[in-house]
Design a protein around this motif. Structure first.
Motif, PDB file in Angstrom:
ATOM      1  N   LEU A 226       0.828  -1.207   0.000  1.00 22.89           N
ATOM      2  CA  LEU A 226       0.000   0.000   0.000  1.00 22.89           C
ATOM      3  C   LEU A 226       0.859   1.252   0.000  1.00 22.89           C
ATOM      4  O   LEU A 226       0.624   2.194  -0.783  1.00 22.89           O
ATOM      5  N   LEU A 227       1.886   1.252   0.850  1.00 26.56           N
ATOM      6  CA  LEU A 227       2.789   2.411   0.888  1.00 26.56           C
ATOM      7  C   LEU A 227       3.583   2.540  -0.405  1.00 26.56           C
ATOM      8  O   LEU A 227       3.837   3.648  -0.891  1.00 26.56           O
ATOM      9  N   ALA A 228       4.013   1.437  -0.973  1.00 25.43           N
ATOM     10  CA  ALA A 228       4.770   1.473  -2.228  1.00 25.43           C
ATOM     11  C   ALA A 228       3.919   2.060  -3.361  1.00 25.43           C
ATOM     12  O   ALA A 228       4.385   2.884  -4.152  1.00 25.43           O
ATOM     13  N   LEU A 229       2.653   1.599  -3.411  1.00 22.29           N
ATOM     14  CA  LEU A 229       1.760   2.155  -4.431  1.00 22.29           C
ATOM     15  C   LEU A 229       1.540   3.656  -4.217  1.00 22.29           C
ATOM     16  O   LEU A 229       1.516   4.452  -5.162  1.00 22.29           O
ATOM     17  N   SER A 244      10.533   1.998 -10.132  1.00 26.02           N
ATOM     18  CA  SER A 244      11.001   0.778 -10.793  1.00 26.02           C
ATOM     19  C   SER A 244      10.300  -0.438 -10.172  1.00 26.02           C
ATOM     20  O   SER A 244      10.031  -0.481  -8.956  1.00 26.02           O
ATOM     21  N   LEU A 245       9.965  -1.406 -10.992  1.00 30.16           N
ATOM     22  CA  LEU A 245       9.335  -2.632 -10.488  1.00 30.16           C
ATOM     23  C   LEU A 245      10.245  -3.375  -9.528  1.00 30.16           C
ATOM     24  O   LEU A 245       9.794  -4.255  -8.770  1.00 30.16           O
ATOM     25  N   ARG A 246      11.533  -3.042  -9.555  1.00 31.72           N
ATOM     26  CA  ARG A 246      12.476  -3.723  -8.665  1.00 31.72           C
ATOM     27  C   ARG A 246      12.114  -3.527  -7.209  1.00 31.72           C
ATOM     28  O   ARG A 246      12.326  -4.420  -6.361  1.00 31.72           O
ATOM     29  N   VAL A 247      11.531  -2.343  -6.864  1.00 29.55           N
ATOM     30  CA  VAL A 247      11.148  -2.077  -5.477  1.00 29.55           C
ATOM     31  C   VAL A 247      10.076  -3.062  -5.042  1.00 29.55           C
ATOM     32  O   VAL A 247      10.150  -3.662  -3.954  1.00 29.55           O
ATOM     33  N   TYR A 248       9.053  -3.218  -5.889  1.00 28.44           N
ATOM     34  CA  TYR A 248       7.973  -4.147  -5.548  1.00 28.44           C
ATOM     35  C   TYR A 248       8.482  -5.591  -5.509  1.00 28.44           C
ATOM     36  O   TYR A 248       8.110  -6.384  -4.623  1.00 28.44           O
ATOM     37  N   ILE A 249       9.328  -5.940  -6.474  1.00 28.64           N
ATOM     38  CA  ILE A 249       9.817  -7.325  -6.554  1.00 28.64           C
ATOM     39  C   ILE A 249      10.644  -7.684  -5.325  1.00 28.64           C
ATOM     40  O   ILE A 249      10.446  -8.737  -4.680  1.00 28.64           O
TER      41      ILE A 249
END
Length: 276
Positions: A226-229, A244-249
């Motif tokens: 939630l915070l990342a989004l 970057s998607l790397r953060v979520y991954i």
């Protein structure tokens, strides 16, 4: 020319200038016959002499100086009025008087020359004024053009300033939206986490260690995403860049590892025997 002749000439020139000034002062000055006769007598006295060689001849410079003096407003009067009165004197003059020897006094030629010279100088002055007006008009046009160019430059500068202010306003609006979004998200995440945590903790005595670890991990995973989004959305608004998607991954991979560890610990009963 001796002194007496020079003095007499100066007196006649002074009288001549005075006559012209008086004729320029009033348009109605020759309306009465008596006044017209008075001017004729003065002109005859000025111009006539039994000896033709001694007759007075007016100076062009005196005419021009008087006309200039009148036109510049140094004396009350008008060069147009002077021209009209000279026309009346020219048309109405008749030789009637005689000198001491009985000779007819006739200055019609002198009046005609005076009329011609005055009319010529009036025309010159009018023409000169017209030229001055045209020059002044051209200068005024150039000033207006220059002012228009200056105004156009100022308008362009103002338009640029308005555009810059609009861009700044849009940026500030995005910043305000971002601040509000952060505030709302933080509040939402806080209350969501508090509610979920309360629900988990309220049943801690009824749950096994594995269920508690699983619940806390899922809660952490939920809050992280939630915070990342939220932060990605704010970053996209403020700097027009997406995360970057790397953060979520990396983040979700870490939670998956934790979940895997909990599952393995439950399988082997690492923290004691207990069921989910």
């Amino acid at each position: 020319m001796n002194r007496d002749e020079l003095q007499d000439l100066n007196e006649k020139r002074q009288e001549f200038r005075l006559i012209l000034l008086e004729l320029s002062a009033d348009q109605e000055i020759l309306k009465e016959p008596k006044k017209r006769s008075g001017f004729y007598l003065r002109l005859e006295k000025l111009y006539y002499a039994p000896d033709n060689e001694k007759r007075f001849r007016h100076f062009y410079s005196d005419i021009f100086s008087v006309l200039t003096q009148i036109n510049d407003g140094d004396d009350q009067g008008s060069i147009d009025v002077l021209g009209q009165n000279m026309d009346i004197l020219l048309c109405g003059y008749q030789a009637k008087n005689s000198d001491d020897e009985g000779k007819l006094i006739d200055i019609s030629d002198q009046i005609r020359k005076l009329y011609d010279h005055i009319s010529l100088d009036i025309a010159r002055i009018k023409y000169s004024e017209k030229g001055d007006v045209e020059v002044s008009g051209q200068e005024s046009i150039e000033k207006i053009r220059s002012q228009i160019n200056d105004d156009e430059s100022k308008i362009i500068t103002l338009q640029d300033s308005v555009k810059e202010a609009t861009v700044k306003a849009d940026k500030m609006q995005k910043e305000y939206v971002s601040i509000l979004a952060i505030f709302a998200a933080v509040i939402g995440v806080f209350f969501s986490g508090v509610g979920f945590s309360t629900s988990v903790l309220s049943n801690i005595d009824k749950s096994s260690i594995y269920r508690i670890l699983l619940g806390v991990t899922i809660l952490g995973m939920f809050l992280f995403n939630l915070l990342a989004l939220l932060l990605g959305f704010i970053r996209e608004i403020v700097v027009n860049k997406t995360w970057s998607l790397r953060v979520y991954i990396i983040g979700n991979l870490a939670f998956i590892i934790i979940l895997t560890f909990i599952y393995v610990a439950w399988i082997f009963q690492v923290f004691g025997e207990a069921s989910f």
